[in-house]
Design a protein around this motif. Structure first.
Motif, PDB file in Angstrom:
ATOM      1  N   ALA A 185      -3.788  -4.288 -11.879  1.00 56.78           N
ATOM      2  CA  ALA A 185      -3.211  -4.341 -10.527  1.00 56.78           C
ATOM      3  C   ALA A 185      -2.354  -5.590 -10.351  1.00 56.78           C
ATOM      4  O   ALA A 185      -1.298  -5.539  -9.692  1.00 56.78           O
ATOM      5  N   ASP A 186      -2.782  -6.715 -10.953  1.00 53.23           N
ATOM      6  CA  ASP A 186      -1.980  -7.942 -10.880  1.00 53.23           C
ATOM      7  C   ASP A 186      -0.609  -7.730 -11.507  1.00 53.23           C
ATOM      8  O   ASP A 186       0.410  -8.193 -10.972  1.00 53.23           O
TER       9      ASP A 186
ATOM     10  N   SER B 124      -3.907   0.405  -2.146  1.00 57.71           N
ATOM     11  CA  SER B 124      -3.096  -0.483  -2.978  1.00 57.71           C
ATOM     12  C   SER B 124      -3.503  -0.316  -4.442  1.00 57.71           C
ATOM     13  O   SER B 124      -4.481   0.380  -4.756  1.00 57.71           O
ATOM     14  N   ASP B 125      -2.764  -0.965  -5.325  1.00 60.40           N
ATOM     15  CA  ASP B 125      -3.113  -0.882  -6.748  1.00 60.40           C
ATOM     16  C   ASP B 125      -4.516  -1.433  -7.005  1.00 60.40           C
ATOM     17  O   ASP B 125      -5.206  -0.985  -7.931  1.00 60.40           O
ATOM     18  N   TYR B 126      -4.951  -2.379  -6.188  1.00 59.12           N
ATOM     19  CA  TYR B 126      -6.276  -2.968  -6.372  1.00 59.12           C
ATOM     20  C   TYR B 126      -7.395  -1.990  -6.020  1.00 59.12           C
ATOM     21  O   TYR B 126      -8.546  -2.189  -6.425  1.00 59.12           O
ATOM     22  N   ASP B 127      -7.063  -0.938  -5.270  1.00 60.60           N
ATOM     23  CA  ASP B 127      -8.051   0.094  -4.959  1.00 60.60           C
ATOM     24  C   ASP B 127      -8.161   1.121  -6.077  1.00 60.60           C
ATOM     25  O   ASP B 127      -9.120   1.911  -6.103  1.00 60.60           O
TER      26      ASP B 127
ATOM     27  N   GLN C  85      -8.406  -5.332 -11.847  1.00 59.00           N
ATOM     28  CA  GLN C  85      -7.609  -6.414 -11.267  1.00 59.00           C
ATOM     29  C   GLN C  85      -6.467  -6.854 -12.174  1.00 59.00           C
ATOM     30  O   GLN C  85      -5.359  -7.096 -11.700  1.00 59.00           O
ATOM     31  N   GLU C  86      -6.706  -6.936 -13.469  1.00 55.23           N
ATOM     32  CA  GLU C  86      -5.659  -7.384 -14.388  1.00 55.23           C
ATOM     33  C   GLU C  86      -4.461  -6.439 -14.358  1.00 55.23           C
ATOM     34  O   GLU C  86      -3.306  -6.872 -14.338  1.00 55.23           O
TER      35      GLU C  86
ATOM     36  N   LYS D 139       0.850  -1.185   0.000  1.00 55.91           N
ATOM     37  CA  LYS D 139       0.000   0.000   0.000  1.00 55.91           C
ATOM     38  C   LYS D 139       0.890   1.241   0.000  1.00 55.91           C
ATOM     39  O   LYS D 139       1.993   1.231   0.536  1.00 55.91           O
TER      40      LYS D 139
ATOM     41  N   THR E 183       1.517  -5.452  -9.283  1.00 48.48           N
ATOM     42  CA  THR E 183       1.892  -6.179  -8.079  1.00 48.48           C
ATOM     43  C   THR E 183       2.979  -7.206  -8.367  1.00 48.48           C
ATOM     44  O   THR E 183       3.896  -7.402  -7.562  1.00 48.48           O
TER      45      THR E 183
END
Length: 290
Positions: free
Chosen positions: A232-233, A222-225, A229-230, A199, A236
């Motif tokens: 952010a994955d 975090s990137d997911y926020d 998702q793709e 985060k 990450t």
């Protein structure tokens, strides 16, 4: 005649007994006086040792008498004279406020006055002034001294000249402010993530503008926020690669769809920041819009 002789003998016996009693009393008084003298000599010796110890310490020591008007100084050691430039004769009988000046913190002064009024210990830092007018940072600890009956006898003040470490602290703060200003205003995108949660714990203005959110809204996100998702994955995976290898990860072209600036292509570098034990603590990211 026989009765008179007995009376005379009785008077002699009584006289002898009284004399013996007086001699015993005198002996006891003499012993007590000797013990008192010995105790006084021991107290004097202990006081002399204490005086030598106080005189030789590197910190300034003041003793004031709160039972006199204006709580005057009644003792100062050599270190106080070395720190302030004032001889003992120059400060004796004066209140300690003569060390204050235009830069002395009024709130700290008020705290000291309140502690003295309440007869309690206090420790604070003051900007004081030497005899030649030069300011110095003075770490002050003031302690009340009470009699066995609980009556206030003295205040003892211990003064430590912390000018050099204080100046070093201020210089460090100025340097940190300068570096923070550079990081904040540099056109490159800079962000820092927590190594465990990934985060955001810090980012500069360029990063916030790119992502299209105020900085305070991005902290602890975090990137997911922020991304699908793709996406952010992918981000990450690159974060974890840098953290697992302990090496810089160079991403020549990294596409990112921003909130209000459309699609951007970044040249991004990610590198782990380690703690004192050698474990990754943060992830530093530096990116350039290409």
């Amino acid at each position: 005649e026989q009765a008179e002789a007995l009376r005379a003998l009785s008077r002699q016996v009584v006289s002898q007994l009284e004399l013996r009693r007086n001699l015993v009393d005198l002996a006891r008084i003499a012993a007590q006086a000797q013990q008192a003298q010995e105790a006084m000599r021991q107290i004097a010796a202990d006081n002399a040792k204490l005086a030598r110890a106080i005189a030789s310490v590197s910190d300034g020591v003041l003793i004031t008498d709160p039972n006199q008007p204006d709580n005057p100084i009644i003792y100062s050691n050599a270190a106080f004279s070395r720190i302030t430039g004032y001889d003992a004769d120059e400060v004796k009988g004066r209140n300690c406020r003569f060390l204050q000046g235009p830069g002395t913190d009024k709130n700290a002064i008020a705290q000291i006055k309140n502690a003295i009024k309440q007869q309690r210990e206090i420790k604070t830092t003051l900007l004081n002034y030497r005899k030649d007018g030069q300011p110095f940072w003075n770490e002050v600890k003031i302690c009340p001294v009470f009699s066995e009956e609980g009556n206030l006898l003295y205040f003892v003040g211990i003064q430590t000249d912390i000018t050099e470490p204080k100046q070093a602290e201020e210089e460090t703060a100025r340097t940190q402010t300068f570096l923070n200003s550079i990081v904040e205003n540099i056109p490159h995108i800079i962000f820092v993530k927590d190594a465990k949660t990934l985060k955001f714990v810090g980012l500069n203005k360029a990063c916030a503008e790119l992502l299209g959110f105020p900085k305070e809204q991005l902290i602890d996100k975090s990137d997911y926020d922020l991304f699908p998702q793709e996406v952010a994955d992918y981000f990450t995976s690159k974060d974890q690669e840098a953290l697992s290898t302990g090496k810089l990860v160079d991403i020549p072209e990294e596409p990112i769809k921003t909130q209000d600036k459309g699609l951007k292509i970044l040249h991004t570098k990610k590198i782990p920041i380690f703690d004192a034990s050698g474990n990754p603590q943060y992830l530093l990211g530096i990116a350039e819009d290409i």
